[in-house]
Design a protein around this motif. Structure first.
Motif, short mmCIF file in Angstrom:
data_model
loop_
_atom_site.label_atom_id
_atom_site.label_comp_id
_atom_site.label_asym_id
_atom_site.label_seq_id
_atom_site.Cartn_x
_atom_site.Cartn_y
_atom_site.Cartn_z
N ARG A 176 -0.79 3.62 1.05
CA ARG A 176 0.29 2.68 0.99
C ARG A 176 -0.04 1.24 1.57
NH1 ARG A 176 4.85 4.64 -0.81
NH2 ARG A 176 5.77 2.91 -0.13
N THR A 177 -1.36 1.22 2.01
CA THR A 177 -1.80 0.18 2.46
C THR A 177 -2.62 -0.64 1.24
OG1 THR A 177 -3.88 1.07 3.46
CG2 THR A 177 -1.58 0.96 4.84
N PHE A 178 -2.51 -1.84 1.36
CA PHE A 178 -3.50 -2.70 0.41
C PHE A 178 -4.82 -2.54 0.70
CE2 PHE A 178 -5.37 -6.24 -1.63
CZ PHE A 178 -4.99 -6.22 -3.02
N LYS A 179 -4.99 -2.79 1.72
CA LYS A 179 -6.68 -2.87 2.13
C LYS A 179 -7.43 -1.59 1.96
CE LYS A 179 -9.58 -4.13 5.82
NZ LYS A 179 -9.57 -4.87 7.33
N PHE A 217 -0.63 5.08 -8.93
CA PHE A 217 0.92 5.33 -8.96
C PHE A 217 1.11 6.94 -8.43
CE2 PHE A 217 4.84 6.94 -10.85
CZ PHE A 217 5.75 5.96 -10.21
N ALA A 218 0.32 7.71 -9.07
CA ALA A 218 0.68 9.18 -8.87
C ALA A 218 0.26 9.49 -7.25
CB ALA A 218 -0.26 9.74 -9.55
N VAL A 223 4.46 0.23 -5.28
CA VAL A 223 4.75 0.08 -6.68
C VAL A 223 4.53 -1.48 -6.82
CG1 VAL A 223 6.16 -0.04 -8.68
CG2 VAL A 223 6.21 1.84 -7.12
N GLY A 224 4.90 -2.19 -6.04
CA GLY A 224 4.77 -3.84 -6.09
C GLY A 224 3.52 -4.10 -6.28
#
Length: 434
Positions: A176-179, A217-218, A223-224
């Motif tokens: 869930r973290t972008f990095k 996504f799965a 989602v953003g």
């Protein structure tokens, strides 16, 4: 958009089904074993028989349609009407044991091979991108090995699925973290996509990107950021199309194929004519007129047009139904998998086969611009058939019930056939209700 997402989430809560694979509770499984053998739940039942039957039927059907679509062309060019039939039959004869072997070897054993497979694939793509590959139709996408040609872009799609499944299954909450959860996957995706574009192979590049976003996504990524990347990727795709004259010609041909029938729209226009000529039940196997040098490459990317002409609407409907069933059973396998790694493998393979099939059909019917994507298991082509068979072997492997699956064990006792009977979200986990 927020209202739509809330409605979808509410519907899934009402039906007690998870919205994403990451939301499925799973029984505890052992951590990865230090050795290649042992440490994972062993399979205790057969693969999904419906999936296996559909794939076998499609491969056999592909051999028949390859001969029907190519016999006249092969006689004129190679003075042997059975030229493509023999080759496709050989490919099918190799593909079947490949699929069976892959389906029988525990898919967890692929984990330590992830990076070697990815590395070899990248090396092959670089080799082709540097111009050393075999050229045909204005693109250098193949590596010649004797009389056969291997297309690294096909291997790259499966290699990407293997790497994504391996990486995403390790990250858990960090996804869930972008990095950690998104950026590394975007970098590898972008690199492989650029190597495909260098060939050029726009269709494979798009397919790699779509598979990546679906698996992110799965896996439960936010989602953003995914939506932002999708929009950015769509914008980049538009720029690539606008900046390329031959891609723009394809778009113009898509918008008005009969207006460009003498140039870029010729193939699509002839394909549409083939579908229209078939009517409800077709003109009969072997009686296509469009394959008589009207429709180029009738046995490869546009084999579905010959199917539509010879077997009509009924034949195409059954073909579409076969791929719909593959997608449905593949999603079912993903939600019933013993662990996240298996779920991601199943989702990736399902998207890989399903998207290629429906894109190929849509192209042949003039519904989307022309892409260089084959019809899985049916179009002529050795590397595509072997890669698709290996990918389906992975899906069949994941579909096998395993030790520790209480639902499968219970049903095995009742019916004598060990197979899972409910999604993972309904299983009892660590003594409590899921």
């Amino acid at each position: 958009m927020g209202m739509i997402r809330s409605w979808i989430a509410a519907r899934f809560r009402k039906s007690e089904m998870p919205l994403r694979v990451a939301d499925v509770p799973r029984a505890s499984v052992p951590a990865p074993a230090p050795s290649l053998l042992g440490g994972w739940p062993k399979a205790i039942g057969p693969s999904d028989p419906v999936l296996l039957g559909i794939v076998l039927a499609l491969i056999a059907f592909g051999v028949v349609m390859t001969f029907s679509a190519s016999a006249v062309f092969a006689s004129q060019r190679f003075h042997d009407g059975h030229f493509f039939l023999v080759r496709q039959a050989i490919f099918a004869g190799i593909a079947l044991p490949v699929m069976i072997v892959v389906s029988r070897i525990d898919y967890h054993l692929l984990r330590p091979l992830t990076y070697p497979i990815l590395g070899v694939t990248i090396a092959l793509l670089v080799y082709v991108a540097l111009g050393f590959g075999h050229s045909a139709g204005g693109a250098a996408r193949w590596i010649a090995i004797g009389p056969f040609h291997v297309q690294p872009a096909e291997v790259a799609k499966v290699a990407m699925i293997l790497w994504l499944a391996y990486s995403l299954s390790k990250k858990q909450e960090a996804i869930r973290t972008f990095k950690v959860g998104i950026l590394p996957h975007l970098l590898v995706m972008g690199f492989l996509a650029l190597l495909c574009l260098r060939q050029p192979d726009f269709g494979s590049a798009v397919m790699i990107c779509v598979i990546t976003f679906v698996l992110l996504f799965a896996a439960g990524a936010k989602v953003g950021p995914i939506l932002s990347m999708v929009l950015a990727g769509a914008g980049l795709a538009v720029l690539l199309v606008i900046s390329s004259p031959y891609r723009m010609r394809r778009v113009e041909a898509f918008l008005d194929p009969f207006g460009h029938r003498q140039d870029a729209g010729y193939q699509v226009a002839e394909s549409i004519i083939a579908f229209g000529s078939g009517g409800a039940t077709g003109v009969g196997i072997g009686d296509s007129r469009q394959k008589l040098f009207f429709l180029p490459e009738a046995h490869t990317d546009f084999v579905s047009a010959i199917i539509g002409e010879e077997l009509g609407f009924v034949g195409i409907a059954l073909l579409v139904l076969a791929f719909v069933l593959i997608v449905v059973r593949g999603v079912r396998v993903a939600f019933r998998a013993a662990d996240d790694y298996g779920s991601f493998l199943a989702i990736g393979v399902t998207m890989f086969v399903g998207l290629q099939a429906f894109t190929n059909l849509a192209v042949a019917m003039g519904m989307v611009p022309t892409k260089g994507l084959v019809l899985p298991f049916v179009s002529y082509g050795g590397s595509a058939l072997l890669v698709n068979a290996a990918a389906m072997g992975l899906l069949l492997n994941v579909s096998r019930p395993r030790e520790g699956d209480e639902t499968a064990t219970s049903e095995s006792t009742q019916t004598g056939n060990a197979r899972a009977s409910a999604p993972s979200g309904f299983r009892t986990i660590e003594g409590g209700a899921a």
